[in-house]
Design a protein around this motif. Sequence first.
Motif, PDB file in Angstrom:
ATOM      1  N   THR A   2       0.867  -1.186   0.000  1.00  0.00           N
ATOM      2  CA  THR A   2       0.000   0.000   0.000  1.00  0.00           C
ATOM      3  C   THR A   2       0.887   1.214   0.000  1.00  0.00           C
ATOM      4  OG1 THR A   2      -1.851   1.074   1.082  1.00  0.00           O
ATOM      5  CG2 THR A   2      -0.185   0.107   2.512  1.00  0.00           C
ATOM      6  N   GLN A   3       0.311   2.385   0.283  1.00  0.00           N
ATOM      7  CA  GLN A   3       1.078   3.614   0.247  1.00  0.00           C
ATOM      8  C   GLN A   3       0.799   4.445   1.474  1.00  0.00           C
ATOM      9  OE1 GLN A   3      -0.305   5.165  -3.564  1.00  0.00           O
ATOM     10  NE2 GLN A   3       1.600   4.484  -4.502  1.00  0.00           N
ATOM     11  N   THR A   4       1.833   5.050   2.023  1.00  0.00           N
ATOM     12  CA  THR A   4       1.671   6.047   3.060  1.00  0.00           C
ATOM     13  C   THR A   4       2.168   7.363   2.511  1.00  0.00           C
ATOM     14  OG1 THR A   4       3.836   5.510   3.969  1.00  0.00           O
ATOM     15  CG2 THR A   4       1.932   4.386   4.927  1.00  0.00           C
ATOM     16  N   SER A   5       1.974   8.448   3.255  1.00  0.00           N
ATOM     17  CA  SER A   5       2.293   9.766   2.740  1.00  0.00           C
ATOM     18  C   SER A   5       3.358  10.438   3.577  1.00  0.00           C
ATOM     19  CB  SER A   5       1.034  10.639   2.709  1.00  0.00           C
ATOM     20  OG  SER A   5       0.090  10.118   1.808  1.00  0.00           O
ATOM     21  N   ASN A   6       4.175  11.210   2.911  1.00  0.00           N
ATOM     22  CA  ASN A   6       5.190  12.012   3.556  1.00  0.00           C
ATOM     23  C   ASN A   6       5.080  13.424   3.002  1.00  0.00           C
ATOM     24  OD1 ASN A   6       7.502  12.636   5.087  1.00  0.00           O
ATOM     25  ND2 ASN A   6       8.796  12.357   3.287  1.00  0.00           N
ATOM     26  N   THR A   7       4.998  14.426   3.882  1.00  0.00           N
ATOM     27  CA  THR A   7       4.818  15.799   3.430  1.00  0.00           C
ATOM     28  C   THR A   7       6.100  16.317   2.792  1.00  0.00           C
ATOM     29  OG1 THR A   7       3.191  16.228   5.156  1.00  0.00           O
ATOM     30  CG2 THR A   7       4.215  18.144   4.112  1.00  0.00           C
ATOM     31  N   VAL A   8       5.954  16.857   1.590  1.00  0.00           N
ATOM     32  CA  VAL A   8       7.066  17.453   0.857  1.00  0.00           C
ATOM     33  C   VAL A   8       6.881  18.966   0.851  1.00  0.00           C
ATOM     34  CG1 VAL A   8       8.195  17.657  -1.389  1.00  0.00           C
ATOM     35  CG2 VAL A   8       7.370  15.428  -0.599  1.00  0.00           C
ATOM     36  N   LYS A   9       7.899  19.699   1.294  1.00  0.00           N
ATOM     37  CA  LYS A   9       7.876  21.166   1.275  1.00  0.00           C
ATOM     38  C   LYS A   9       9.120  21.657   0.557  1.00  0.00           C
ATOM     39  CE  LYS A   9       5.132  21.773   5.498  1.00  0.00           C
ATOM     40  NZ  LYS A   9       5.041  22.443   6.824  1.00  0.00           N
ATOM     41  N   LEU A  10       8.906  22.363  -0.548  1.00  0.00           N
ATOM     42  CA  LEU A  10      10.008  22.868  -1.367  1.00  0.00           C
ATOM     43  C   LEU A  10       9.816  24.362  -1.612  1.00  0.00           C
ATOM     44  CD1 LEU A  10       9.836  20.056  -4.081  1.00  0.00           C
ATOM     45  CD2 LEU A  10      11.319  20.070  -2.076  1.00  0.00           C
ATOM     46  N   GLU A  81       0.450  -5.092   6.716  1.00  0.00           N
ATOM     47  CA  GLU A  81       0.287  -6.454   7.212  1.00  0.00           C
ATOM     48  C   GLU A  81      -1.194  -6.824   7.314  1.00  0.00           C
ATOM     49  OE1 GLU A  81       2.701  -8.552   7.642  1.00  0.00           O
ATOM     50  OE2 GLU A  81       4.187  -7.034   7.091  1.00  0.00           O
ATOM     51  N   PRO A  82      -1.538  -8.072   7.023  1.00  0.00           N
ATOM     52  CA  PRO A  82      -2.914  -8.526   7.230  1.00  0.00           C
ATOM     53  C   PRO A  82      -3.263  -8.464   8.717  1.00  0.00           C
ATOM     54  CG  PRO A  82      -1.669 -10.081   5.884  1.00  0.00           C
ATOM     55  CD  PRO A  82      -0.678  -9.115   6.456  1.00  0.00           C
ATOM     56  N   GLN A  83      -4.479  -8.044   9.016  1.00  0.00           N
ATOM     57  CA  GLN A  83      -4.947  -8.007  10.398  1.00  0.00           C
ATOM     58  C   GLN A  83      -6.367  -8.566  10.455  1.00  0.00           C
ATOM     59  OE1 GLN A  83      -4.238  -3.761  11.234  1.00  0.00           O
ATOM     60  NE2 GLN A  83      -2.690  -4.402  12.713  1.00  0.00           N
ATOM     61  N   ASP A  84      -6.626  -9.349  11.457  1.00  0.00           N
ATOM     62  CA  ASP A  84      -7.934  -9.985  11.612  1.00  0.00           C
ATOM     63  C   ASP A  84      -8.920  -8.976  12.204  1.00  0.00           C
ATOM     64  OD1 ASP A  84      -9.994 -11.752  11.711  1.00  0.00           O
ATOM     65  OD2 ASP A  84      -9.260 -12.872  13.444  1.00  0.00           O
ATOM     66  N   GLY A 112      -0.234   8.578  11.047  1.00  0.00           N
ATOM     67  CA  GLY A 112      -1.032   8.416  12.264  1.00  0.00           C
ATOM     68  C   GLY A 112      -1.958   7.222  12.253  1.00  0.00           C
ATOM     69  N   ASN A 113      -2.087   6.549  11.102  1.00  0.00           N
ATOM     70  CA  ASN A 113      -2.958   5.373  10.992  1.00  0.00           C
ATOM     71  C   ASN A 113      -2.233   4.301  10.187  1.00  0.00           C
ATOM     72  OD1 ASN A 113      -5.672   6.455  12.118  1.00  0.00           O
ATOM     73  ND2 ASN A 113      -5.083   7.998  10.616  1.00  0.00           N
ATOM     74  N   SER A 114      -1.194   3.733  10.777  1.00  0.00           N
ATOM     75  CA  SER A 114      -0.367   2.771  10.060  1.00  0.00           C
ATOM     76  C   SER A 114      -0.993   1.382   9.998  1.00  0.00           C
ATOM     77  CB  SER A 114       1.017   2.676  10.706  1.00  0.00           C
ATOM     78  OG  SER A 114       0.895   2.284  12.074  1.00  0.00           O
ATOM     79  N   ASP A 115      -1.925   1.097  10.891  1.00  0.00           N
ATOM     80  CA  ASP A 115      -2.599  -0.191  10.845  1.00  0.00           C
ATOM     81  C   ASP A 115      -4.025  -0.034  11.363  1.00  0.00           C
ATOM     82  OD1 ASP A 115      -2.308   0.130  13.567  1.00  0.00           O
ATOM     83  OD2 ASP A 115      -0.822  -1.455  13.797  1.00  0.00           O
ATOM     84  N   LEU A 119      -7.835  -1.628   4.668  1.00  0.00           N
ATOM     85  CA  LEU A 119      -6.878  -2.337   3.838  1.00  0.00           C
ATOM     86  C   LEU A 119      -6.246  -3.495   4.592  1.00  0.00           C
ATOM     87  CD1 LEU A 119      -4.471  -0.875   1.263  1.00  0.00           C
ATOM     88  CD2 LEU A 119      -3.578  -2.475   2.945  1.00  0.00           C
ATOM     89  N   ASN A 120      -5.862  -3.272   5.848  1.00  0.00           N
ATOM     90  CA  ASN A 120      -5.297  -4.362   6.658  1.00  0.00           C
ATOM     91  C   ASN A 120      -6.290  -5.511   6.797  1.00  0.00           C
ATOM     92  OD1 ASN A 120      -4.044  -1.639   8.281  1.00  0.00           O
ATOM     93  ND2 ASN A 120      -2.598  -3.238   7.722  1.00  0.00           N
ATOM     94  N   ALA A 121      -7.572  -5.158   6.990  1.00  0.00           N
ATOM     95  CA  ALA A 121      -8.604  -6.184   7.126  1.00  0.00           C
ATOM     96  C   ALA A 121      -8.787  -6.960   5.833  1.00  0.00           C
ATOM     97  CB  ALA A 121      -9.917  -5.525   7.543  1.00  0.00           C
ATOM     98  N   LEU A 122      -8.736  -6.278   4.690  1.00  0.00           N
ATOM     99  CA  LEU A 122      -8.912  -6.942   3.404  1.00  0.00           C
ATOM    100  C   LEU A 122      -7.767  -7.909   3.112  1.00  0.00           C
ATOM    101  CD1 LEU A 122     -10.191  -3.918   1.295  1.00  0.00           C
ATOM    102  CD2 LEU A 122     -11.493  -5.977   1.879  1.00  0.00           C
ATOM    103  N   LEU A 123      -6.562  -7.521   3.483  1.00  0.00           N
ATOM    104  CA  LEU A 123      -5.417  -8.398   3.257  1.00  0.00           C
ATOM    105  C   LEU A 123      -5.567  -9.722   3.996  1.00  0.00           C
ATOM    106  CD1 LEU A 123      -2.499  -5.799   3.488  1.00  0.00           C
ATOM    107  CD2 LEU A 123      -3.292  -6.985   1.422  1.00  0.00           C
TER     108      LEU A 123
END
Length: 327
Positions: A2-10, A81-84, A112-115, A119-123
């Motif tokens: 999946t994808q997480t985000s990182n703030t880019v400031k230029l 990761e898959p989570q039940d 702030g919401n890594s798991d 999506l974790n449930a679907l895996l």
Amino acid sequence: MTQTSNTVKLEAVTESQHFGQRLDQVLADLFPEYSRSKLKSWILDGNVTVNGEVNTTPRHKMQLEEVVRVEAEMEIQTRSEPQDIELDILYEDEHILIINKPADMVVHPGAGNSDGTMLNALLAHVPNIDKVPRAGIVHRLDKDTTGLMVVAKTLPAQTHLVAQLQERTMSREYEALAMGTMVGGGKVDEPIGRHATKRTLMAVRENGKPATTHFRVKEKFRAHTYIRLKLESGRTHQIRVHMTHIKHPLAGDPVYGGRPRLPKGASDEFVQTLRNFRRQALHAVQLSLFHPETEEWMSWQAPLPEDMQQLIDVVRKDTQEHGFDEL
């Protein structure tokens, strides 16, 4: 994956060699560590300002000594990761899942919401769904919006469903409690883009992406209106932004709603229920689509969640006790 985000400031200032060049060309020269396609997408998404003003035109001709800023979210590939986690599944076959999402469930992992996400449930629930981009999720609901979502279990199903979204043949209907007493139904046809100064928020903007929301009144109350909505497009926070734009933000919306509007003589029960409802009163009540394999037109409905039904009951009781003449 999946994808997480990182703030880019230029930030940079244009120089003599940039005079007359296109904005996307200048960004590619100033920030070579990012691809031209990524920089162009940030321009189009309203993540680039020139001298403090949002500019969404890649072909914009640059002048001397202009301050260019980029503030965007950079998606980073990570392993989820898959989570039940229990899912409220209304329908499932070998091609699709129809899920009734609860409040407080994040769809995709992020800051702030890594798991603990859908999506974790679907895996965990669907073997090999990690082979489908974004684990088959083709459209999102905000964390605190409840209701119906479709998930593709195979790549062909996802391709078919994404096409329906783009062609607007998939029907998504919502119910909401809006602030203020609305006269009647209608539509909001206003473009939506990133807020000019609050970059995590959306707003009606002249240079935003086209967005249309239809709504009709189901029931009027003293200081609120129960409405049914249908989307033509699917922009981020679309319903919340459009209803705020017409001065009828959703009850409980912590971002776009402002302070609760309390009518005169409201009971303690009314006041406490409204103040304790700390999410947008928005529910995806109906979802209709062509099945990606059989082409059959299918439709599902999800009743209002208990907290939203209780809120509407209290607002209705207040109107029954006071009528419409004590605003």
